[in-house]
Enzyme design. Structure first.
Site, PDB file in Angstrom:
ATOM      1  N   ASP A   1       0.824  -1.204   0.000  1.00 47.22           N
ATOM      2  CA  ASP A   1       0.000   0.000   0.000  1.00 47.22           C
ATOM      3  C   ASP A   1       0.865   1.264   0.000  1.00 47.22           C
ATOM      4  O   ASP A   1       1.861   1.339   0.732  1.00 47.22           O
ATOM      5  CB  ASP A   1      -0.870  -0.033   1.272  1.00 47.22           C
TER       6      ASP A   1
ATOM      7  N   GLU B   1      14.704 -15.354   0.126  1.00 45.81           N
ATOM      8  CA  GLU B   1      15.103 -16.480   1.001  1.00 45.81           C
ATOM      9  C   GLU B   1      14.053 -17.589   0.961  1.00 45.81           C
ATOM     10  O   GLU B   1      14.309 -18.707   1.354  1.00 45.81           O
ATOM     11  CB  GLU B   1      15.183 -16.010   2.456  1.00 45.81           C
TER      12      GLU B   1
HETATM   13  C1  NOJ Z   1      -4.432   2.903  -0.887  1.00 45.25           C
HETATM   14  C2  NOJ Z   1      -5.562   1.959  -0.624  1.00 45.25           C
HETATM   15  O1  NOJ Z   1      -5.841   1.229  -1.780  1.00 45.25           O
HETATM   16  C3  NOJ Z   1      -6.722   2.808  -0.148  1.00 45.25           C
HETATM   17  O2  NOJ Z   1      -7.910   2.077  -0.095  1.00 45.25           O
HETATM   18  C4  NOJ Z   1      -6.358   3.393   1.180  1.00 45.25           C
HETATM   19  O3  NOJ Z   1      -7.380   4.280   1.594  1.00 45.25           O
HETATM   20  C5  NOJ Z   1      -5.049   4.168   1.108  1.00 45.25           C
HETATM   21  N1  NOJ Z   1      -4.035   3.501   0.356  1.00 45.25           N
HETATM   22  C6  NOJ Z   1      -4.505   4.415   2.493  1.00 45.25           C
HETATM   23  O4  NOJ Z   1      -4.020   3.225   3.055  1.00 45.25           O
END
Ligand code: NOJ
Length: 570
Positions: A220, A276
């Site tokens: 993310d 790994e």
């Molecule tokens: C990207 C994620 O896909 C989204 O749903 C989220 O709100 C933001 N990052 C923050 O984590």
């Protein structure tokens, strides 16, 4: 490569077939958004046993892997992207034992499992943040996050002018007067990745899930973890899906909080850990970075394996623009030896059948609600099916978002009072946000709640039109959207399109260059008609129709907003 037998036609090779056969170079990966996929417990919120119960559906559909959005312990301030405990399942979604059962079943069915990793920020309810609040200024506990004194008299102004991606300031003040940074919601404090302890902790989290057998991580905000030294002011606007001013498609986040060179060191570190383990475990970047050559830096040989291609997702329904973005993607990724990825929908954007039904086809509003332009549902679905067949024929790895195999449109008339996306409140009710693409799936047209849950409960209401999209209404009908996806995935596999080549075809007789996208991948000719007029695809060339996004008789012209796959004569 087989050529097409006509003197007016030219082909231009832009990508050669891949010699590598690692699974992730050509995989079709299906995104499950756990709270909206299938509910086994009956509380109206999807869960891991619900996912397990539908894995047979995914295996029948023909996907290679499943990526699950977060199911970790979380107060759910941002639907689980606010993690309070990275090593446990939230009781909403089940238990660690449920996870084990799910992954075991998926592996038995021959599908891999990718989990989401949220390393840019934790929840404010994470033990680390709670300890930071309880500790003093300058303490090791505070040093795991980005705490700063404010500016102005008594430090009453935030340390800089950054705004949150969800709207409002990116800083929140705590009772002792310090401020902490959150690029997203106030309940999502950013970690400080200059702190070695943060690196150690996240590597330990990686190992926890690798030891449990996961096949990879979708990372993310992969472009956000390192901020520019000194946190300089920035006057630009940050947003989930726009902010690019580089003249390209608008899929890039800009500013001193994104795409800093230091992030690449983190991925080199993680790659060593993954290597790994056996079985080609992968890292996938969620990085809203442009241009594509810049995005490709995330997938250099010692970093991540794949990066989502948001430039492709945000390209308008326009033949020239699509050809350009596909070429740019393949060239940029080929330069670093990585596969390109292709994605049309996910849990953060309006579903593609609805985007493609807007007057500016393929534009990307920040959610759609009552009072906004309503998409043309029929036209949008027609174009979405054409876009999907175009996408699934491209060499590389393709991502599908749950429900797109049913052709689901966005819920565009959701009552605003039901919205849960923090972006709706934080933007001062100017961005409708992402709830409309997160509505619980319709499995059974005749069951309460369209079969999402045994009790009929659904955490968001489903639009009335969704009964006709339910799996039960499409199964067994080869002309349905579900039938089209299944067939396309089978042909994609049989003809090895994922590891194939791409040569643009220009000058097909009767085709208009401005509105036709045509290419050859191995033995398959793909023609997409984005124009308003039917185009002839001449049967004299001995083309065999394999699949089309609309019912098509062999030899008949290709109607508007339709894609067809033909086998070239041997
Ligand atoms: C990207 C994620 O896909 C989204 O749903 C989220 O709100 C933001 N990052 C923050 O984590």
């Amino acid at each position: 490569m087989t050529s097409i037998d006509t003197s007016a036609t030219t082909t231009t090779l832009v990508h050669r077939a891949s010699e590598h056969d690692a699974w992730w170079r050509n995989a079709v990966i299906y995104q499950v958004y756990p709270r909206s996929f299938a509910d086994a417990s009956g509380d109206g919120i999807g869960d891991l046993p619900g996912v397990t119960s539908k894995l047979d559906h995914l295996a029948r559909l023909g996907v290679d892997a499943v990526w699950l959005s977060p199911f970790y312990r979380s107060p759910q301030a941002d639907a689980g992207y606010d993690v309070a405990d990275y090593r446990d399942v939230d009781p909403l979604f089940g238990t660690l034992a449920d996870f084990d059962e799910m992954i075991e079943r998926a592996h038995r069915l021959g599908m891999r499992i990718i989990v989401d990793l949220v390393p840019n920020h934790t929840s404010d309810e994470h033990v680390w943040f709670q300890a930071a609040l309880a500790a003093d200024k300058g303490s090791p506990e505070r040093a795991r996050y980005i705490f700063r004194d404010g500016k102005g008299p008594e430090g009453a102004e935030p340390p800089n002018n950054w705004t949150s991606i969800f709207g409002g300031p990116a800083w929140t003040r705590i009772p002792d007067g310090q401020w902490y940074l959150h690029l997203f919601d106030t309940k999502q404090p950013d970690l400080d990745w200059t702190n070695p302890e943060v690196h150690e902790e996240m590597i330990s989290v990686l190992r926890f899930w690798l030891d449990k057998g996961v096949d990879g991580f979708r990372v993310d905000v992969a472009h956000g973890m390192v901020k520019a030294e000194g946190l300089p002011d920035w006057a630009g606007h940050v947003s989930m899906v726009d902010g690019s001013d580089d003249g390209s498609t608008g899929a890039g986040n800009q500013g001193p909080m994104f795409d800093q060179d230091g992030v690449h060191e983190i991925y080199r570190e993680w790659r060593e850990v993954l290597d790994e383990y056996d079985g080609e475990r992968i890292l996938v970047a969620e990085a809203w970075v442009e241009p594509l050559s810049r995005l490709a830096r995330y997938v250099r040989p010692d970093e991540m394996h794949q990066a989502f291609n948001f430039s492709y997702l945000t390209t308008l329904w326009d033949a020239g623009a699509l050809r350009r973005v596909v070429t740019a993607s393949l060239e940029a990724n080929d330069a670093v030896g990585a596969p390109s990825t292709w994605v049309l929908s996910n849990h953060d954007v309006v579903r593609h059948p609805s985007r493609l039904g807007l007057s500016v086809a393929g534009s990307k509003p920040q959610g759609i609600g009552v009072g906004d332009e309503q998409p043309d549902e029929e036209l949008g679905l027609r174009r979405a099916r054409a876009a999907t067949l175009l996408t699934l024929a491209l060499p590389g790895s393709a991502y599908l978002y749950q429900g797109e195999e049913l052709g689901l449109p966005e819920h565009t008339t959701l009552d605003d009072s039901l919205r849960e996306d923090p972006a709706w409140a934080r933007s001062g009710h100017t961005e409708r946000g992402r709830d409309g693409c997160r509505v619980p799936l319709p499995w059974d047209a005749d069951a309460p709640g369209l079969g999402f849950s045994p009790t009929g409960a659904t955490w968001l209401p489903q639009p009335a039109s969704w009964a006709r999209y339910a799996l039960s209404a499409q199964r067994g009908d080869p002309s349905s959207t579900y039938g089209m996806y299944r067939a396309a995935l089978r042909i994609r596999r049989d003809f090895k399109l994922g590891s194939g080549s791409l040569a643009w075809v220009d000058g097909l007789p009767g085709c208009f260059a401005e509105t036709t996208v045509a290419f050859v991948n191995g033995d398959v000719l793909v023609v997409a008609n984005l124009g308003d007029e039917p185009i002839p695809v001449d049967p004299v060339h001995g083309l065999e129709l394999l699949q089309a996004s609309q019912p098509l008789v062999h030899g008949a012209p290709l109607p508007p907003d339709t894609t067809a796959w033909f086998r070239l004569p041997r």
